[in-house]
Design an enzyme around this catalytic site. Structure first.
Site, mmCIF file in Angstrom:
data_model
loop_
_atom_site.group_PDB
_atom_site.id
_atom_site.type_symbol
_atom_site.label_atom_id
_atom_site.label_comp_id
_atom_site.label_asym_id
_atom_site.label_seq_id
_atom_site.Cartn_x
_atom_site.Cartn_y
_atom_site.Cartn_z
ATOM 1 N N HIS A 102 4.335 -0.318 -1.416
ATOM 2 C CA HIS A 102 5.317 -1.009 -1.996
ATOM 3 C C HIS A 102 6.399 -0.798 -1.474
ATOM 4 C CE1 HIS A 102 2.468 -3.035 -4.724
ATOM 5 N NE2 HIS A 102 2.406 -1.645 -5.419
ATOM 6 N N ASP B 66 -6.214 -1.645 -2.877
ATOM 7 C CA ASP B 66 -5.775 -1.430 -4.245
ATOM 8 C C ASP B 66 -5.621 -2.807 -5.101
ATOM 9 O OD1 ASP B 66 -2.939 -1.076 -5.754
ATOM 10 O OD2 ASP B 66 -2.801 0.832 -4.798
ATOM 11 N N ASP C 46 -6.710 1.949 -8.317
ATOM 12 C CA ASP C 46 -6.465 1.295 -9.654
ATOM 13 C C ASP C 46 -7.229 0.053 -9.777
ATOM 14 O OD1 ASP C 46 -5.057 0.377 -7.597
ATOM 15 O OD2 ASP C 46 -2.999 0.506 -8.494
#
EC number: 3.5.1.98
Length: 430
Positions: free
Chosen positions: A137, A172, A261
């Site tokens: 990110h 992800d 995740d």
């Protein structure tokens, strides 16, 4: 099919000893747990283990702005109150807190991905693993989503010195926005992200219609998914998309971000993948027989992160792992079953077959817009950054020697949380 793959694995115990804070979901301690599980299955005997160098500020500035790198290097928990304007400017605060040894943490995980890319470039390995990396990110001039330095972008920039085209794949649960943004205007990197989209889910980007711009048009591929996707649906779509991408784009190397995740039961996730389903994607990418850089990423149920990345280390080594977890420092975290498997979660798969088919069709349509893989006239390859050696004879023995320099061992007695110091465990039990 090439002969048995040579695997390089990067790890520094210091990366797992930082603490984001008592209420923060990011627990770098999961990296110590993963490494210990890898050791307990004796996977370290089947690959080359390296402690990464700490990336120098000049290396981080190959992507990030120099002022942002300098601020990360300077800021501490004690001084952050003096820099309120800069804290806002660089998006530091609640999601991306300032904690002890923040910059060293960034240097280690980024150094691992840079070193991994260099070993691949120099054909010293076929697959390079850095589970501490994958912080997708972070932006050029700011932190975002628990990520400060975008090691993936830095690793891809290294690979581009030797490869005309690099493929980036992200599994992800969150959109790989920082990597996509960095390469949005170029055809030298194709980014493919499979992620939850909608319902204001972080980071809010990654729509199917976001395909890149200018020279990069159609070189960004987004696969926006809904809650509850299971192994069968996810893998079917993953295989159809990735095999077509590789056929059309013909990358010279692949970077695979394996955020955990997306597993069932993650504290921040909303997918319903088993570890086997997640690992099946890794197995498929490995089977493409291209130079492969594998990183971690998100993952907030830390015992499941450790299970997942250990299984995937085994996949990359072609090693079958017994389901019963061997005795190790962190065995108590895997109670009561002490199993590599994780239970599925009873939840509805909101991704209908027709919805997934429509995504596949649109992706294939976008790929048809690419006539052929872009041709790049490679110039003389720039050298890797000079990494200075320290002459021990010239060091003042009265000065405190940095532990990172002094300790050449991968595994140390003092690198793990334990007992009263295990704030992570206290918080998880709370």
């Amino acid at each position: 099919m090439r002969s048995k793959d040579k695997i390089a694995y990067f790890y520094d115990g210091d990366v797992g000893n930082v603490y984001f804070g008592p209420s923060h979901p990011m627990k770098p301690h999961r990296l110590c747990m993963t490494h210990h599980l890898v050791l307990s299955y004796e996977l370290h005997n089947k690959m080359e283990i390296y402690r990464p160098h700490k990336a120098y500020p000049v290396e981080l500035a190959q992507f990030h702005s120099a002022d942002y790198v300098e601020f990360l290097n300077r800021i501490t928990p004690d001084t952050q109150s003096l820099f309120s304007n800069e804290m806002v400017k660089y998006n530091l605060g609640e999601d991306c807190p300032v904690f002890e040894n923040l910059f060293e943490f960034c240097q280690i995980y980024a150094g691992g991905t840079i070193d991994a890319a260099r070993r691949l470039n120099n054909q010293l390995c076929d697959i390079a693993i850095n589970w501490a990396g994958g912080l997708h990110h972070a932006k050029k001039c700011e932190a975002s989503g628990f990520c400060y330095v975008n090691d993936l972008v830095l690793g891809i920039l290294e690979l581009l010195k030797h490869h005309a085209r690099v493929l980036y794949i992200d599994i992800d649960v969150h959109h790989g926005d920082g990597v996509e943004e960095a390469f949005y205007f170029t055809d030298r990197v194709m980014t493919v992200s499979f992620h939850k989209y909608g319902d204001l889910f972080f980071p809010g980007t990654g729509d199917l219609k976001d395909v890149g711009e200018r020279e990069g048009k159609f070189y960004a591929i987004n696969v926006p998914l809904k809650d509850g996707i299971d192994d069968t649906s996810f893998y079917r779509l993953f295989k159809l998309v990735i095999t077509k991408v590789v056929e059309i784009y013909q990358p010279g190397a692949i970077v695979l971000q394996c955020g955990a995740d997306s597993l069932a039961g993650d504290r921040l996730g909303c997918f319903n993948l088993s570890i086997d389903g997640h690992a099946a994607c890794v197995r498929l990418v490995k089977s493409l027989n291209l130079p492969l850089l594998v990183t971690g990423g998100g993952g907030y149920t830390k015992e499941n992160v450790a299970r997942c990345w250990t299984v995937e280390t085994g996949v990359l080594l072609d090693a079958e792992l017994p389901d019963e977890i061997p005795e190790n420092e962190y065995i108590k975290y895997f109670a009561p079953d002490y199993s590599l498997k994780i239970p599925s979660v009873p939840m509805e798969n909101l991704n209908s077959r027709s919805y997934l088919n429509s995504i596949r069709q649109q992706v294939h349509e976008n790929l048809r817009s690419i006539q052929h893989s872009p041709s790049v006239q490679l110039q003389e390859v720039p050298p890797d950054f000079y990494i200075p050696d320290f002459d021990e004879d010239e060091q003042n023995p009265d000065e405190r020697v940095d532990r990172h320099m002094k300790d050449k061992q991968i595994q140390r007695d003092d690198e793990y949380y334990g007992g009263d110091n295990d704030h992570d465990h206290i918080m998880d039990d709370a």
